[in-house]
Design a protein around this motif. Sequence first.
Motif, PDB file in Angstrom:
ATOM      1  N   ALA A 110      57.405 -89.478  30.049  1.00 38.80           N
ATOM      2  CA  ALA A 110      58.276 -89.200  28.906  1.00 38.80           C
ATOM      3  C   ALA A 110      59.254 -90.330  28.617  1.00 38.80           C
ATOM      4  CB  ALA A 110      59.050 -87.896  29.125  1.00 38.80           C
ATOM      5  N   ILE A 111      59.675 -91.050  29.663  1.00 41.63           N
ATOM      6  CA  ILE A 111      60.659 -92.116  29.484  1.00 41.63           C
ATOM      7  C   ILE A 111      60.063 -93.501  29.720  1.00 41.63           C
ATOM      8  CG2 ILE A 111      62.632 -90.635  30.013  1.00 41.63           C
ATOM      9  CD1 ILE A 111      62.639 -91.728  32.845  1.00 41.63           C
ATOM     10  N   GLY A 112      58.794 -93.572  30.131  1.00 43.77           N
ATOM     11  CA  GLY A 112      58.139 -94.864  30.319  1.00 43.77           C
ATOM     12  C   GLY A 112      58.790 -95.737  31.357  1.00 43.77           C
ATOM     13  N   THR A 113      59.275 -95.125  32.432  1.00 44.85           N
ATOM     14  CA  THR A 113      60.035 -95.849  33.443  1.00 44.85           C
ATOM     15  C   THR A 113      59.487 -95.562  34.842  1.00 44.85           C
ATOM     16  OG1 THR A 113      62.028 -95.712  32.068  1.00 44.85           O
ATOM     17  CG2 THR A 113      62.352 -96.216  34.396  1.00 44.85           C
ATOM     18  N   ALA A 114      59.416 -96.602  35.668  1.00 45.37           N
ATOM     19  CA  ALA A 114      58.965 -96.427  37.048  1.00 45.37           C
ATOM     20  C   ALA A 114      60.057 -95.733  37.848  1.00 45.37           C
ATOM     21  CB  ALA A 114      58.613 -97.767  37.674  1.00 45.37           C
ATOM     22  N   ILE A 115      59.685 -94.686  38.592  1.00 48.57           N
ATOM     23  CA  ILE A 115      60.664 -93.892  39.341  1.00 48.57           C
ATOM     24  C   ILE A 115      60.450 -93.952  40.850  1.00 48.57           C
ATOM     25  CG2 ILE A 115      61.089 -92.311  37.421  1.00 48.57           C
ATOM     26  CD1 ILE A 115      59.204 -90.297  38.829  1.00 48.57           C
ATOM     27  N   VAL A 116      59.311 -94.457  41.290  1.00 47.92           N
ATOM     28  CA  VAL A 116      59.019 -94.594  42.718  1.00 47.92           C
ATOM     29  C   VAL A 116      58.216 -95.871  42.913  1.00 47.92           C
ATOM     30  CG1 VAL A 116      57.846 -93.605  44.734  1.00 47.92           C
ATOM     31  CG2 VAL A 116      58.944 -92.074  43.075  1.00 47.92           C
ATOM     32  N   GLY A 117      58.527 -96.623  43.959  1.00 45.45           N
ATOM     33  CA  GLY A 117      57.723 -97.787  44.291  1.00 45.45           C
ATOM     34  C   GLY A 117      58.399 -99.105  43.969  1.00 45.45           C
ATOM     35  N   ASP A 118      57.654-100.186  44.166  1.00 43.77           N
ATOM     36  CA  ASP A 118      58.208-101.526  44.013  1.00 43.77           C
ATOM     37  C   ASP A 118      58.754-101.798  42.617  1.00 43.77           C
ATOM     38  OD1 ASP A 118      57.661-102.192  46.636  1.00 43.77           O
ATOM     39  OD2 ASP A 118      55.702-103.064  46.180  1.00 43.77           O
ATOM     40  N   LEU A 119      58.199-101.152  41.601  1.00 49.25           N
ATOM     41  CA  LEU A 119      58.628-101.412  40.224  1.00 49.25           C
ATOM     42  C   LEU A 119      59.697-100.440  39.737  1.00 49.25           C
ATOM     43  CD1 LEU A 119      55.292-102.389  38.422  1.00 49.25           C
ATOM     44  CD2 LEU A 119      57.008-103.845  39.496  1.00 49.25           C
ATOM     45  N   THR A 120      60.278 -99.662  40.638  1.00 49.33           N
ATOM     46  CA  THR A 120      61.310 -98.690  40.252  1.00 49.33           C
ATOM     47  C   THR A 120      62.348 -99.330  39.337  1.00 49.33           C
ATOM     48  OG1 THR A 120      61.060 -97.338  42.234  1.00 49.33           O
ATOM     49  CG2 THR A 120      63.178 -97.222  41.118  1.00 49.33           C
ATOM     50  N   GLY A 121      62.620 -98.655  38.226  1.00 44.56           N
ATOM     51  CA  GLY A 121      63.583 -99.144  37.249  1.00 44.56           C
ATOM     52  C   GLY A 121      62.974 -99.949  36.129  1.00 44.56           C
ATOM     53  N   THR A 122      61.735-100.408  36.299  1.00 43.10           N
ATOM     54  CA  THR A 122      61.056-101.153  35.240  1.00 43.10           C
ATOM     55  C   THR A 122      60.709-100.204  34.100  1.00 43.10           C
ATOM     56  OG1 THR A 122      60.101-102.654  36.874  1.00 43.10           O
ATOM     57  CG2 THR A 122      59.073-102.617  34.702  1.00 43.10           C
ATOM     58  N   LYS A 123      60.948-100.661  32.879  1.00 39.88           N
ATOM     59  CA  LYS A 123      60.709 -99.819  31.713  1.00 39.88           C
ATOM     60  C   LYS A 123      59.629-100.432  30.831  1.00 39.88           C
ATOM     61  CE  LYS A 123      63.166 -97.268  28.070  1.00 39.88           C
ATOM     62  NZ  LYS A 123      62.670 -95.965  28.552  1.00 39.88           N
ATOM     63  N   LEU A 124      58.701 -99.602  30.391  1.00 35.41           N
ATOM     64  CA  LEU A 124      57.668-100.037  29.467  1.00 35.41           C
ATOM     65  C   LEU A 124      58.194 -99.984  28.037  1.00 35.41           C
ATOM     66  CD1 LEU A 124      54.708 -97.944  30.936  1.00 35.41           C
ATOM     67  CD2 LEU A 124      55.109-100.396  31.299  1.00 35.41           C
ATOM     68  N   ASN A 125      57.701-100.877  27.196  1.00 33.99           N
ATOM     69  CA  ASN A 125      58.048-100.858  25.782  1.00 33.99           C
ATOM     70  C   ASN A 125      57.149 -99.865  25.043  1.00 33.99           C
ATOM     71  OD1 ASN A 125      60.090-102.839  25.864  1.00 33.99           O
ATOM     72  ND2 ASN A 125      58.565-104.471  25.810  1.00 33.99           N
ATOM     73  N   ALA A 126      57.781 -98.919  24.353  1.00 30.75           N
ATOM     74  CA  ALA A 126      57.035 -97.953  23.535  1.00 30.75           C
ATOM     75  C   ALA A 126      56.691 -98.596  22.198  1.00 30.75           C
ATOM     76  CB  ALA A 126      57.852 -96.689  23.324  1.00 30.75           C
ATOM     77  N   LEU A 127      55.502 -98.308  21.696  1.00 28.33           N
ATOM     78  CA  LEU A 127      55.029 -98.872  20.438  1.00 28.33           C
ATOM     79  C   LEU A 127      55.120 -97.830  19.320  1.00 28.33           C
ATOM     80  CD1 LEU A 127      51.904-100.722  21.873  1.00 28.33           C
ATOM     81  CD2 LEU A 127      54.135-101.701  21.304  1.00 28.33           C
ATOM     82  N   PRO A 128      55.225 -98.265  18.067  1.00 29.93           N
ATOM     83  CA  PRO A 128      55.366 -97.328  16.951  1.00 29.93           C
ATOM     84  C   PRO A 128      54.035 -96.685  16.547  1.00 29.93           C
ATOM     85  CG  PRO A 128      55.447 -99.573  16.134  1.00 29.93           C
ATOM     86  CD  PRO A 128      55.395 -99.667  17.639  1.00 29.93           C
ATOM     87  N   THR A 129      53.607 -95.704  17.322  1.00 28.60           N
ATOM     88  CA  THR A 129      52.402 -94.942  17.005  1.00 28.60           C
ATOM     89  C   THR A 129      52.800 -93.494  16.748  1.00 28.60           C
ATOM     90  OG1 THR A 129      51.910 -94.466  19.343  1.00 28.60           O
ATOM     91  CG2 THR A 129      51.020 -96.503  18.423  1.00 28.60           C
ATOM     92  N   TRP A 130      51.868 -92.677  16.279  1.00 29.23           N
ATOM     93  CA  TRP A 130      52.231 -91.320  15.877  1.00 29.23           C
ATOM     94  C   TRP A 130      51.028 -90.389  15.966  1.00 29.23           C
ATOM     95  CZ3 TRP A 130      51.945 -95.611  12.809  1.00 29.23           C
ATOM     96  CH2 TRP A 130      50.935 -95.631  11.832  1.00 29.23           C
ATOM     97  N   MET A 131      51.323 -89.089  15.987  1.00 29.48           N
ATOM     98  CA  MET A 131      50.283 -88.055  15.906  1.00 29.48           C
ATOM     99  C   MET A 131      50.099 -87.651  14.448  1.00 29.48           C
ATOM    100  SD  MET A 131      50.861 -85.335  18.968  1.00 29.48           S
ATOM    101  CE  MET A 131      51.229 -85.809  20.649  1.00 29.48           C
ATOM    102  N   GLU A 132      48.857 -87.493  14.042  1.00 28.92           N
ATOM    103  CA  GLU A 132      48.532 -86.983  12.718  1.00 28.92           C
ATOM    104  C   GLU A 132      47.184 -86.280  12.795  1.00 28.92           C
ATOM    105  OE1 GLU A 132      48.043 -90.061   9.772  1.00 28.92           O
ATOM    106  OE2 GLU A 132      47.071 -91.408  11.189  1.00 28.92           O
ATOM    107  N   SER A 133      46.760 -85.679  11.700  1.00 26.98           N
ATOM    108  CA  SER A 133      45.460 -85.014  11.711  1.00 26.98           C
ATOM    109  C   SER A 133      44.349 -86.047  11.509  1.00 26.98           C
ATOM    110  CB  SER A 133      45.398 -83.959  10.604  1.00 26.98           C
ATOM    111  OG  SER A 133      45.267 -84.579   9.334  1.00 26.98           O
ATOM    112  N   TRP A 134      43.157 -85.660  11.928  1.00 27.78           N
ATOM    113  CA  TRP A 134      42.005 -86.531  11.742  1.00 27.78           C
ATOM    114  C   TRP A 134      41.763 -86.798  10.254  1.00 27.78           C
ATOM    115  CZ3 TRP A 134      39.196 -90.267  12.910  1.00 27.78           C
ATOM    116  CH2 TRP A 134      37.859 -90.401  12.538  1.00 27.78           C
TER     117      TRP A 134
END
Length: 322
Positions: free
Chosen positions: A161-185
């Motif tokens: 949900a937050i795109g963040t490492a919470i356990v392990g060597d990368l703890t605290g590293t945050k991924l960049n969220a991209l501008p995508t969306w849900m829509e109907s087919w």
Amino acid sequence: MIRLISFLVSLTLVAGLAHADPNFWKHEWPDTNFRKTSVANWKEILSGGPPKDGIPALSNPKFLRAKSERRIKGNEPVITVEMAGADPRAYPLRYLTWHEIVNDTVGGVPIAVTYCPLCNSGITFDRRTRKGTLTFGVTGKLRNSDMVMYDHETQSWWQQAIGTAIVGDLTGTKLNALPTWMESWDQFRKRNPDGLVMAQPDFGRRYGHNPYQGYDSSHRPFLYSGENPPHGIPPLARVVRVGNRAWPLTRIRDEGGIREAGVTLSWEAGQASALDTGVIAKGRDVGTVRVRNGQGRDVPHDVLFAFAFRAFWPNGKWMLAR
């Protein structure tokens, strides 16, 4: 609803035996650095039932041209990825419900398209980090009912949900969220008749069916013991999160769109809930939300359940009716 209750009870019996105590999990995760973590209490992390990779993430999926796809019904939800230099791509929830993560590369950008059914959280991340490009899988663990992912390269655990490492060597590293969306087919292919859609994976799953039948009309989330949302908002009501703000989806729908806090949120009918009836295409219409900035560009956002916003943004702002 009976099917949902039986399904969740069976998972709860398994999950109740297995808090994510490092002493318990280290046999399954020998390469995870449990000494480094941002989790204050290990009891926050529970087994959702499946083991590591029991929900198989996908990598480098195959695609079809939109006009060649015949399986998907018009109102079924997809996650849309439109990036410069690449054909638009649709990732159907009929597949993501069963796989939760798709590792792909679009326009030269390595991405992870993620969907957590228990939070209705669908976010696309850039997989590039300071430690290089990562490939993600599903741990089988939940925290506040949200999927905990892991990367193959360092075996660190990540909160979807937050795109963040919470356990392990990368703890605290945050991924960049991209501008995508849900829509109907239908909405995707009308705009992108020559676009691409992910082909059906080669797994024995009941694609197009919802194993969480009746979930988004439940009174309580699965394996969630946190506080309920304020203001009388039902825990499983959908909200649109932009940064640390959340707009109730019903407000956006009822007001015919909203312009405030520097963004424009629009709503259009035609998208079925993936978490309502046993067949996704028969789900009730929850509509499609698009979020754009003042320049008309799409903005990273998420349409998730209210309890998940409360859990991961406890100081977030609830954008209620004016």
